[in-house]
Design an enzyme around this catalytic site. Structure first.
Site, mmCIF file in Angstrom:
data_model
loop_
_atom_site.group_PDB
_atom_site.id
_atom_site.type_symbol
_atom_site.label_atom_id
_atom_site.label_comp_id
_atom_site.label_asym_id
_atom_site.label_seq_id
_atom_site.Cartn_x
_atom_site.Cartn_y
_atom_site.Cartn_z
ATOM 1 N N HIS A 222 0.829 -1.197 0.000
ATOM 2 C CA HIS A 222 0.000 0.000 0.000
ATOM 3 C C HIS A 222 0.874 1.262 0.000
ATOM 4 O O HIS A 222 0.729 2.135 -0.862
ATOM 5 C CB HIS A 222 -0.916 -0.032 1.234
ATOM 6 C CG HIS A 222 -1.853 1.131 1.339
ATOM 7 N ND1 HIS A 222 -3.147 1.079 0.909
ATOM 8 C CD2 HIS A 222 -1.671 2.392 1.816
ATOM 9 C CE1 HIS A 222 -3.739 2.254 1.117
ATOM 10 N NE2 HIS A 222 -2.854 3.067 1.671
ATOM 11 N N GLU A 223 1.815 1.319 0.934
ATOM 12 C CA GLU A 223 2.644 2.527 1.028
ATOM 13 C C GLU A 223 3.573 2.642 -0.175
ATOM 14 O O GLU A 223 3.882 3.750 -0.629
ATOM 15 C CB GLU A 223 3.431 2.542 2.339
ATOM 16 C CG GLU A 223 2.571 2.465 3.608
ATOM 17 C CD GLU A 223 1.470 3.537 3.693
ATOM 18 O OE1 GLU A 223 1.618 4.599 3.052
ATOM 19 O OE2 GLU A 223 0.458 3.295 4.380
ATOM 20 N N HIS B 151 1.739 4.454 -2.831
ATOM 21 C CA HIS B 151 1.850 5.906 -2.632
ATOM 22 C C HIS B 151 3.247 6.396 -3.051
ATOM 23 O O HIS B 151 3.394 7.424 -3.707
ATOM 24 C CB HIS B 151 1.636 6.255 -1.154
ATOM 25 C CG HIS B 151 0.205 6.187 -0.691
ATOM 26 N ND1 HIS B 151 -0.797 6.940 -1.264
ATOM 27 C CD2 HIS B 151 -0.378 5.482 0.320
ATOM 28 C CE1 HIS B 151 -1.948 6.704 -0.621
ATOM 29 N NE2 HIS B 151 -1.724 5.813 0.329
ATOM 30 N N GLU C 14 -4.674 7.610 -3.243
ATOM 31 C CA GLU C 14 -5.165 6.339 -2.709
ATOM 32 C C GLU C 14 -5.363 5.308 -3.825
ATOM 33 O O GLU C 14 -5.207 4.108 -3.615
ATOM 34 C CB GLU C 14 -6.468 6.579 -1.938
ATOM 35 C CG GLU C 14 -6.961 5.397 -1.132
ATOM 36 C CD GLU C 14 -6.156 5.139 0.153
ATOM 37 O OE1 GLU C 14 -5.214 5.915 0.442
ATOM 38 O OE2 GLU C 14 -6.458 4.156 0.839
#
Lengths: 504, 504
Positions: A268-269, A272, A298
């Site tokens: 997830h990170e 980003h 997101e």
């Protein structure tokens, strides 16, 4: 003063206040990863001083003068040129900053800081009554903020939403979210009623933290995160911070008995981080070097976390590696059992622990409730019962107390109203983008099965990252995918992936 | 405006520019410990911006006006009161800052930045000729700086020295250093000629880095370094940075085949860190909350590194622990052989690797040569031959090339003239302080043998740390020890400790 010279001065000034903001970003990163406990009170002083210096510069009347000279000049004739985009976006943020009286900004900072402390205490005591007066104060200040900023639609919620998702409106989101909810609720029910269910036992065991870290780094760099321009550290709450050009830092947290939290957290990170690393470093400190919205941000994290990271092609490459790294729990695991286990769906109370399918229901509930709170249709005192009623209806679960109900998120105490819907927008956008990339690239599954994520990354670089703030998010999605924001690719993708997992 | 209000504004301003400087300190720490490689060019921009903001505030004419109101008022009647000290020291730094024209400051920044790059290249190429023109440029600018600042003695060197060691003069230092050298040269000769020598074989072997780190942390906290208010990390060049109240960070570097470098490095930086942690956090950002000089700072690091850390009492406690942690190399080592080995003396070419006895000869050579360079008595082109000649005479060794000779240190390329002597002042002060503490505490050896360093720490807190900048360094030493700066305790201490090691 001629427009070119004014523009150059504007950019120089924008870079200067952005440089101050990048110093704050580093100090905040340090606060959450490295700072010794006793450093915290002075850290607030450092951050407060830098924030004040940055605000003075960004709201300097000189910026307004320079904007007025450049606006309407030939320099910004082409609305998609970097100059025009920078001027348009600098105007947007200048107006927003200067429309708010300093007294309101300070009052908001003071009240939300106190409210967050009260929220922590209330959540700990499972006592909504303790938080209630603070929720009222925050809402009243946010209404004042919305009045000052204004919105073309006249809906105060739109004035707040615009800060996080430029150009989006509550009525558009309502249409998208209502359609999504209409499909999600029956899908969640069908899954809840399925009898052939994934068995999480395959994920039980000890996953040594140092090996989790190594696997995280392997996966992160393999999908394109550049460790010469970034780091991966540990923090209580995972985050990504694009501190400066050439310096993007992500964090995760590890539990030796849980492989999923850090693994999908890192993915997830990294999503980003790939967006941040895909921005033009030469344009750092200007809108053409910055991410466009929380929803688009997101979309990048959720695309890698869910659409790539929970897929069979991705694990075709990574499962054998994970099996060798974690021989004790995974050495004899079957691919299919493993893949089903990491795609478990379970209606639950807590948003941050929710699976991909139920997650958006948590968000839509919050979106509906915060709109009603802001408009006054829902009195704050009625929030717990409204919350519980929606959870019962949409997810089939009821919080035993406010701490696992309407007190679970920090957002409202922090004054973040209009922030929640960007999570679900991110999921919509991600599905649209992945759909389109799959159609365009043709052999995306094959390349992911070989451990090669770069074609997908390049597609995202081309269609999202390099555009920075050129378009508003809805137009960016339209240009990248051929359609405006639309829930159907997400619904289709969830059905196609979770149907087989649950043998529906 | 009355003096009290002016004083309060002065303090508020001092805290503000110090807060900016603390942000820079964190950014610099990060640059050397955490920052990914590609972050470096933007980091310079961040630091440059913060330095400019800090300078504008510290050199603001308003500060001069406020000082003028407070000076001579009743508020500063007692010269040892915190108010009087703060005003005296703020005046000192304000005058220094405002005496330098901005053009000179910028030229110095530019030239020393280039000169450091050229120095790196010249050192790598072992080519003094390449560095020569840059040395000339730096010297010429430092002469201009000295002219602008001025010194009561009229000696330009004193104007530079005063920045690092307030109140010290080259002529005083010459007297101290000449006396020290007269005793050191024969001591080094005697040691070089000794036949019963320590055997470093006892220190050969593998010292796992994770265990070195654990031992470093054990020792650091046992002698009083507070990890709630600090950290220990790894960097290419070890340092200590007192970033903020409650946040002091030290670094070291590890080599698995060398136990001494990180161990004594940690002790050294912990000594600096104990001084920083001993300052009054409520006075942070004012002179009464700051360390007084480089010499006093170095006295704290060298006291713990050498006078404590190489002594028999200290190792009486720590040797059994080290032996258990490093069973392979030290499991069967004898205490006496180990203690002699960590007190080896070897005349050598490189200052940073020099032992405690020869170290000061390296410094005195640099002090004499930089004075001659600044005054013009020594033409820069003659530096290599003058350097080699002094090494031959004082240490009995001759550099094979300039890289292990006069190109070994970064200081001159960085414009740090007047900095070197503070290293030896630190050693003098340390021996005086340790002598006095031993006499006062009586049973210092016994407490160190029990692993209890706190009586010594408390004595240093009382006699050095809590005074911050109340006195100039020479007076601080006089008050703490009863004598002005004096080389004889150091010489006595070296003779008493190294005589037995070499069976002289």
């Amino acid at each position: 003063m001629d427009p070119r010279a004014s523009y150059d001065e504007l950019i120089r000034r924008s870079r200067e206040w952005s440089t101050l903001s990048s110093c704050s970003a580093l100090l905040s990163w340090d606060e959450q990863t490295m700072m010794p406990p006793s450093g915290s009170s002075f850290r607030s002083e450092q951050l407060g001083l830098l924030a004040g210096l940055e605000h003075d510069r960004a709201a300097d009347p000189r910026v307004g003068e320079l904007l007025a000279i450049v606006e309407g000049s030939d320099l910004v004739a082409d609305p998609e040129s970097p100059e025009a985009v920078n001027v348009r976006e600098l105007r947007r943020s200048f107006d927003r900053k200067t429309k708010l009286p300093r007294s309101l900004v300070e009052e908001l900072a003071r009240v939300t800081s106190r409210a967050q402390h009260e929220w922590v205490a209330a959540r700990k005591a499972r006592d909504f009554g303790r938080f209630l007066p603070w929720l009222g104060r925050v809402l009243s200040l946010k209404r004042q903020e919305a009045d000052c900023v204004g919105a073309p639609s006249g809906d105060p919620y739109d004035a707040l939403l615009d800060e996080y998702e430029p150009g989006a409106t509550a009525s558009q989101l309502s249409r998208l979210f209502d359609a999504l909810r209409a499909d999600l609720v029956p899908l969640v029910e069908a899954i809840a009623g399925a009898t052939d269910r994934p068995d999480p036992a395959v994920l039980k065991g000890t996953f040594p933290v140092d090996r989790q870290k190594i696997l995280g780094e392997l996966v992160a760099s393999s999908i394109g995160f550049d460790f010469d321009r970034g780091r991966l550290d540990t923090s209580a709450h995972p985050f990504c911070s694009g501190i400066a050009p050439g310096d993007c830092r992500i964090t995760t947290r590890y539990r030796p008995d849980d492989f999923e939290e850090s693994f999908f957290g890192v993915l997830h990170e990294v999503g980003h981080g790939l967006y941040e690393q895909g921005l033009d470093p030469d344009r750092f400190g200007t809108p053409m070097g910055a991410s466009v919205s929380l929803g688009i941000h997101e979309s990048q994290s959720r695309l890698w976390e869910n659409l790539v990271g929970r897929g069979r092609p991705f694990w075709t490459h990574w499962f054998p590696i994970a099996r060798r790294l974690f021989r004790d729990p995974l050495g004899h695991a079957e691919f299919d059992a493993f893949h089903r286990a990491i795609n478990r769906v379970e209606p639950s109370l807590i948003r941050t622990q929710a699976d991909e399918v139920t997650y958006n229901l948590h968000i839509i509930i919050r979106f509906d409730l915060e709109r009603a709170l802001l408009s006054g249709d829902l009195p704050p005192a009625d929030l717990p019962s409204a919350w519980d009623e929606r959870y019962r209806h949409d997810l089939g679960v009821v919080p035993p107390d406010a701490s696992s109900g309407c007190l679970q998120d920090v957002h409202w105490s922090a004054g973040l109203i209009g922030y929640f819907p960007t999570y679900t927008l991110g999921n919509l956008y991600a599905a649209q983008l992945f759909d389109r990339a799959t159609a365009t690239l043709g052999d995306l599954d094959q390349s992911l099965s070989r451990g090669d994520a770069l074609p997908l990354l390049h597609w995202l670089r081309d269609h999202i990252h390099r555009h920075a703030r050129r378009h508003c998010p809805a137009l960016l999605i339209q240009r990248a995918t051929g359609s405006p924001p639309d829930p159907s690719p997400l619904v289709r993708s969830l059905r196609e992936r979770y149907g087989p997992v649950y043998r529906l």
